[in-house]
Design a protein around this motif. Structure first.
Motif, PDB file in Angstrom:
ATOM      1  N   MET A  22     109.256 -10.926  34.660  1.00  0.00           N
ATOM      2  CA  MET A  22     108.196 -11.115  35.642  1.00  0.00           C
ATOM      3  C   MET A  22     108.144 -12.532  36.299  1.00  0.00           C
ATOM      4  O   MET A  22     108.160 -13.611  35.746  1.00  0.00           O
ATOM      5  CB  MET A  22     106.713 -10.986  34.994  1.00  0.00           C
ATOM      6  N   THR A  23     108.478 -12.584  37.612  1.00  0.00           N
ATOM      7  CA  THR A  23     108.406 -13.890  38.545  1.00  0.00           C
ATOM      8  C   THR A  23     107.405 -13.690  39.336  1.00  0.00           C
ATOM      9  O   THR A  23     106.586 -12.908  39.604  1.00  0.00           O
ATOM     10  CB  THR A  23     109.737 -13.929  39.056  1.00  0.00           C
ATOM     11  N   GLY A  24     107.443 -15.000  39.983  1.00  0.00           N
ATOM     12  CA  GLY A  24     106.098 -15.199  41.118  1.00  0.00           C
ATOM     13  C   GLY A  24     106.387 -13.904  42.148  1.00  0.00           C
ATOM     14  O   GLY A  24     105.313 -13.591  42.817  1.00  0.00           O
ATOM     15  N   ASP A  25     107.397 -13.508  42.623  1.00  0.00           N
ATOM     16  CA  ASP A  25     107.556 -12.439  43.657  1.00  0.00           C
ATOM     17  C   ASP A  25     108.229 -11.277  43.152  1.00  0.00           C
ATOM     18  O   ASP A  25     109.225 -10.882  43.264  1.00  0.00           O
ATOM     19  CB  ASP A  25     107.976 -12.913  44.707  1.00  0.00           C
ATOM     20  N   GLY A  26     107.538 -10.624  41.849  1.00  0.00           N
ATOM     21  CA  GLY A  26     107.978  -9.363  41.346  1.00  0.00           C
ATOM     22  C   GLY A  26     108.871  -9.509  40.072  1.00  0.00           C
ATOM     23  O   GLY A  26     108.861 -10.707  39.530  1.00  0.00           O
ATOM     24  N   ARG A  83     100.237  -6.847  47.934  1.00  0.00           N
ATOM     25  CA  ARG A  83     101.329  -6.999  46.860  1.00  0.00           C
ATOM     26  C   ARG A  83     102.714  -6.812  47.465  1.00  0.00           C
ATOM     27  O   ARG A  83     103.669  -7.546  47.131  1.00  0.00           O
ATOM     28  CB  ARG A  83     101.159  -6.025  45.839  1.00  0.00           C
ATOM     29  N   PRO A 143      97.291  -1.931  30.318  1.00  0.00           N
ATOM     30  CA  PRO A 143      97.023  -2.431  31.724  1.00  0.00           C
ATOM     31  C   PRO A 143      97.494  -3.772  32.012  1.00  0.00           C
ATOM     32  O   PRO A 143      97.559  -4.473  30.991  1.00  0.00           O
ATOM     33  CB  PRO A 143      95.399  -2.461  31.536  1.00  0.00           C
ATOM     34  N   GLY A 144      97.878  -4.068  33.133  1.00  0.00           N
ATOM     35  CA  GLY A 144      98.399  -5.615  33.521  1.00  0.00           C
ATOM     36  C   GLY A 144      99.722  -5.841  33.172  1.00  0.00           C
ATOM     37  O   GLY A 144     100.125  -7.093  33.215  1.00  0.00           O
ATOM     38  N   ILE A 145     100.643  -4.842  32.501  1.00  0.00           N
ATOM     39  CA  ILE A 145     101.994  -5.218  32.020  1.00  0.00           C
ATOM     40  C   ILE A 145     102.713  -5.317  33.199  1.00  0.00           C
ATOM     41  O   ILE A 145     103.860  -5.767  33.235  1.00  0.00           O
ATOM     42  CB  ILE A 145     102.370  -4.248  31.035  1.00  0.00           C
ATOM     43  N   GLY A 146     102.313  -4.619  34.310  1.00  0.00           N
ATOM     44  CA  GLY A 146     103.347  -4.653  35.525  1.00  0.00           C
ATOM     45  C   GLY A 146     103.920  -3.233  36.001  1.00  0.00           C
ATOM     46  O   GLY A 146     104.783  -3.177  36.860  1.00  0.00           O
ATOM     47  N   LYS A 147     103.203  -2.275  35.543  1.00  0.00           N
ATOM     48  CA  LYS A 147     103.687  -0.825  35.991  1.00  0.00           C
ATOM     49  C   LYS A 147     103.868  -0.510  37.371  1.00  0.00           C
ATOM     50  O   LYS A 147     104.500  -0.232  38.379  1.00  0.00           O
ATOM     51  CB  LYS A 147     102.788   0.225  35.212  1.00  0.00           C
ATOM     52  N   SER A 148     102.487  -1.207  38.287  1.00  0.00           N
ATOM     53  CA  SER A 148     102.039  -0.928  39.464  1.00  0.00           C
ATOM     54  C   SER A 148     103.246  -1.929  40.449  1.00  0.00           C
ATOM     55  O   SER A 148     104.088  -1.175  41.275  1.00  0.00           O
ATOM     56  CB  SER A 148     100.983  -1.193  39.998  1.00  0.00           C
ATOM     57  N   THR A 149     103.539  -3.104  39.877  1.00  0.00           N
ATOM     58  CA  THR A 149     104.451  -3.867  40.437  1.00  0.00           C
ATOM     59  C   THR A 149     105.822  -3.286  40.459  1.00  0.00           C
ATOM     60  O   THR A 149     106.304  -3.209  41.525  1.00  0.00           O
ATOM     61  CB  THR A 149     104.442  -5.255  39.823  1.00  0.00           C
ATOM     62  N   ARG A 171     103.913  -9.787  48.965  1.00  0.00           N
ATOM     63  CA  ARG A 171     104.227 -10.990  47.923  1.00  0.00           C
ATOM     64  C   ARG A 171     105.716 -10.514  47.374  1.00  0.00           C
ATOM     65  O   ARG A 171     106.402 -11.676  47.155  1.00  0.00           O
ATOM     66  CB  ARG A 171     103.205 -10.601  46.868  1.00  0.00           C
TER      67      ARG A 171
HETATM   68  P1  TYD Z   1     100.298  -4.806  37.701  1.00  0.00           P
HETATM   69  O1  TYD Z   1     101.576  -4.142  38.277  1.00  0.00           O
HETATM   70  O2  TYD Z   1      98.958  -4.715  38.675  1.00  0.00           O
HETATM   71  O3  TYD Z   1     100.166  -4.139  36.178  1.00  0.00           O
HETATM   72  P2  TYD Z   1      99.817  -2.669  35.801  1.00  0.00           P
HETATM   73  O4  TYD Z   1      99.840  -1.922  37.216  1.00  0.00           O
HETATM   74  O5  TYD Z   1     100.678  -2.302  34.639  1.00  0.00           O
HETATM   75  O6  TYD Z   1      98.432  -2.664  35.232  1.00  0.00           O
HETATM   76  O7  TYD Z   1     100.703  -6.384  37.316  1.00  0.00           O
HETATM   77  C1  TYD Z   1      99.875  -6.858  36.796  1.00  0.00           C
HETATM   78  C2  TYD Z   1     100.295  -8.591  36.520  1.00  0.00           C
HETATM   79  O8  TYD Z   1     101.535  -8.738  37.206  1.00  0.00           O
HETATM   80  C3  TYD Z   1      99.387  -9.374  37.328  1.00  0.00           C
HETATM   81  O9  TYD Z   1      98.670 -10.098  36.145  1.00  0.00           O
HETATM   82  C4  TYD Z   1     100.205 -10.386  37.667  1.00  0.00           C
HETATM   83  C5  TYD Z   1     101.514 -10.391  37.415  1.00  0.00           C
HETATM   84  N1  TYD Z   1     102.292 -10.437  38.734  1.00  0.00           N
HETATM   85  C6  TYD Z   1     103.353 -11.409  38.872  1.00  0.00           C
HETATM   86  O10 TYD Z   1     103.185 -12.302  37.826  1.00  0.00           O
HETATM   87  N2  TYD Z   1     104.053 -11.683  39.785  1.00  0.00           N
HETATM   88  C7  TYD Z   1     103.968 -10.694  40.981  1.00  0.00           C
HETATM   89  O11 TYD Z   1     104.687 -10.913  41.867  1.00  0.00           O
HETATM   90  C8  TYD Z   1     102.955  -9.540  40.792  1.00  0.00           C
HETATM   91  C9  TYD Z   1     103.014  -8.622  42.112  1.00  0.00           C
HETATM   92  C10 TYD Z   1     102.409  -9.392  39.787  1.00  0.00           C
END
Ligand code: TYD
Ligand code: MG
Length: 455
Positions: free
Chosen positions: A267-271, A135, A100-106, A138
């Motif tokens: 991972m940057t500020g915008d994705g 998101r 969780p939180g690694i960035g899968k959804s992003t 963003r």
């Molecule tokens: P997320 O995709 O929600 O993780 P998952 O679906 O795997 O649980 O991403 C979570 C992290 O990504 C969140 O802690 C913030 C970071 N993030 C950035 O640093 N930059 C971004 O542009 C976005 C959208 C998220």
């Protein structure tokens, strides 16, 4: 009265048993069995996606089967295409697993928003429409062919799918879905299995590719997507250390391509941003050489990558010396220390040893041994290894330096990045043309020989 059948499932690996067990016979974990209702008497309509699968129930000659190879969907992201083995295969079921939180959804929202010319349905059971919109804003991406559905009931989902007829479906996440035909709670083994089976049926009968996002934890203690690995066509793992910016998308299983592929993101500020030249980012720039640092010319998947290894060897103040690793196998370090002690006569038994792979990476390539040995010796002697040296070799138990695969690719990468010397195994000499490269190739057979060449 309908008959209800129940079974006990190991929440760790999905092993099914008719009675409760203290220890799982399959994964040997304790206390993982939970009773789940598997059949509510509606088994006659097991799958809520009911459309006959094309060609099912008929014998067909293999030559008459159409090859779907040409019709892959290419995403805008070269890394993802490569990891999938050359684009998205129609009708494929892809599991994307990660903590969780690694960035899968992003990552998958970003991928979907960039795919402009096909109809995409993103099903989210975790986030609200507003959250997803925020998101997307963003990420600064827009796509008029991108549709959202915040729903967890598979029957409702399939009704909507029938109306929209999307060409790509993304499910975030499998742990939130719920099938009406199974009575246990979302996220339980039988729910995850049932929902995936329904999605698989849908994917195969309509030739729509489906991406399933699933959470795993480091120790795999929650009912994890592990149990789905054999159902789906492709398993991608999204990994990385949350405290670092780099993320790796790794193929664990792929019915349509190689499993040694890997995509690297930042991972940057915008994705998430693709990283096309990982070596440059993994090596820190230093003005003066420091002891305990050596660069490994390793391979991550099919790609050569130069990685910095760092060792710190200090005098032990306690009776039992400490060994601490980050990004490397502890037992492998112990083995290398034993080799140095026995074959090289270095007194590591009275030293604390700390080892770190830069960038928060985890390396499994055995060719990194030689760099680690060099970093250890450099810190032991407090003598730096020059900046422009790098290493590629495995170390055997008798202190011999063993050859590694794809040596030419490693040398070429080191050459390209301006390294001056690369240390490799003498056995790798065969078929190698040193005249092709600017970099000097130094070969050694044993660690004591390497020591003399270095210090
Ligand atoms: P997320 O995709 O929600 O993780 P998952 O679906 O795997 O649980 O991403 C979570 C992290 O990504 C969140 O802690 C913030 C970071 N993030 C950035 O640093 N930059 C971004 O542009 C976005 C959208 C998220
Ligand atoms: Mg998520």
């Amino acid at each position: 009265m309908s008959k209800i059948s129940k079974a006990f499932f190991c929440q760790n690996c999905g092993y099914e048993s008719t009675k409760w067990l203290g220890k799982c016979p399959s994964c040997e974990q304790w206390n993982t069995f939970v009773e789940e209702v598997i059949d509510t008497g509606k088994s006659a309509q097991q799958n809520s996606w009911r459309e006959p699968r094309k060609g099912s129930g008929h014998i067909i000659s293999l030559d008459d089967v159409e090859s779907g190879e040409q019709k892959r969907i290419l995403t805008r992201d070269a890394e993802l295409n490569r990891v999938l083995g050359g684009g998205i295969v129609p009708g494929s079921l892809v599991l994307v697993a990660g903590e969780p939180g690694i960035g899968k959804s992003t990552l998958f929202l970003q991928q979907a928003l960039q795919l402009q010319n096909i109809l995409i349905l993103y099903i989210s059971g975790e986030e609200s429409e507003q959250q997803i919109r925020m998101r997307a804003d963003r990420l600064k991406l827009r796509n008029e062919n991108f549709y959202l559905l915040t729903e967890t009931d598979t029957q409702v989902i399939f009704q909507e799918i029938k109306k929209l007829k999307p060409q790509l479906v993304i499910v975030d996440s499998i742990q939130t879905l719920q099938s009406r035909y199974v009575e246990s709670t979302p996220g339980s083994v039988s729910q995850i299995r049932a929902c995936t089976a329904e999605l698989q049926h849908f994917a195969k009968s309509t030739q729509t590719p489906v991406f399933i996002i699933g959470h795993i934890t480091k120790d795999g203690s929650i009912a994890g997507p592990k149990i789905l690995e054999h159902i789906v066509d492709t398993v991608l793992q999204f990994e990385g250390d949350q405290h670092y910016l780099y993320r790796i998308l790794r193929t664990i299983k792929n019915r349509f391509g190689s499993t040694s592929e890997l995509g690297i993101y930042e991972m940057t500020g915008d994705g998430l941003r693709q990283v096309s030249n990982p070596s440059e980012m993994l090596i820190s720039e230093k003005d003066e050489p420091l002891s305990g640092i050596a660069i490994a010319a390793s391979m991550e998947g099919m790609r050569p990558m130069l990685i910095e290894t760092q060792a710190l060897v200090t005098h032990s103040v306690y009776g039992t010396p400490q060994r601490t690793v980050n990004g490397f196998d502890l037992r492998r370090l112990q083995l290398l220390l034993a080799v140095l002690e026995k074959r090289g006569g270095f007194q590591f038994g009275v030293k604390d040893v700390f080892l770190n792979i830069a960038g928060g990476l985890r390396v499994e390539d055995p060719s990194i041994d030689l760099a680690i040995i060099s970093a250890l010796l450099s810190s032991y002697n407090d003598q730096p290894v020059p900046h422009h040296y790098c290493f590629a070799g495995e170390v055997g138990l008798s202190g011999e330096i063993r050859p590694v695969n794809r040596i030419e690719q490693r040398i070429a990468e080191a050459d390209k990045l301006g390294f001056e010397k690369i240390f490799i195994s003498r056995v790798n000499r065969k078929g190698l043309d040193p005249g092709k490269y600017k970099i000097e190739i130094v070969m050694s057979g044993r660690i004591d020989e390497l020591y003399r060449q270095l210090f």
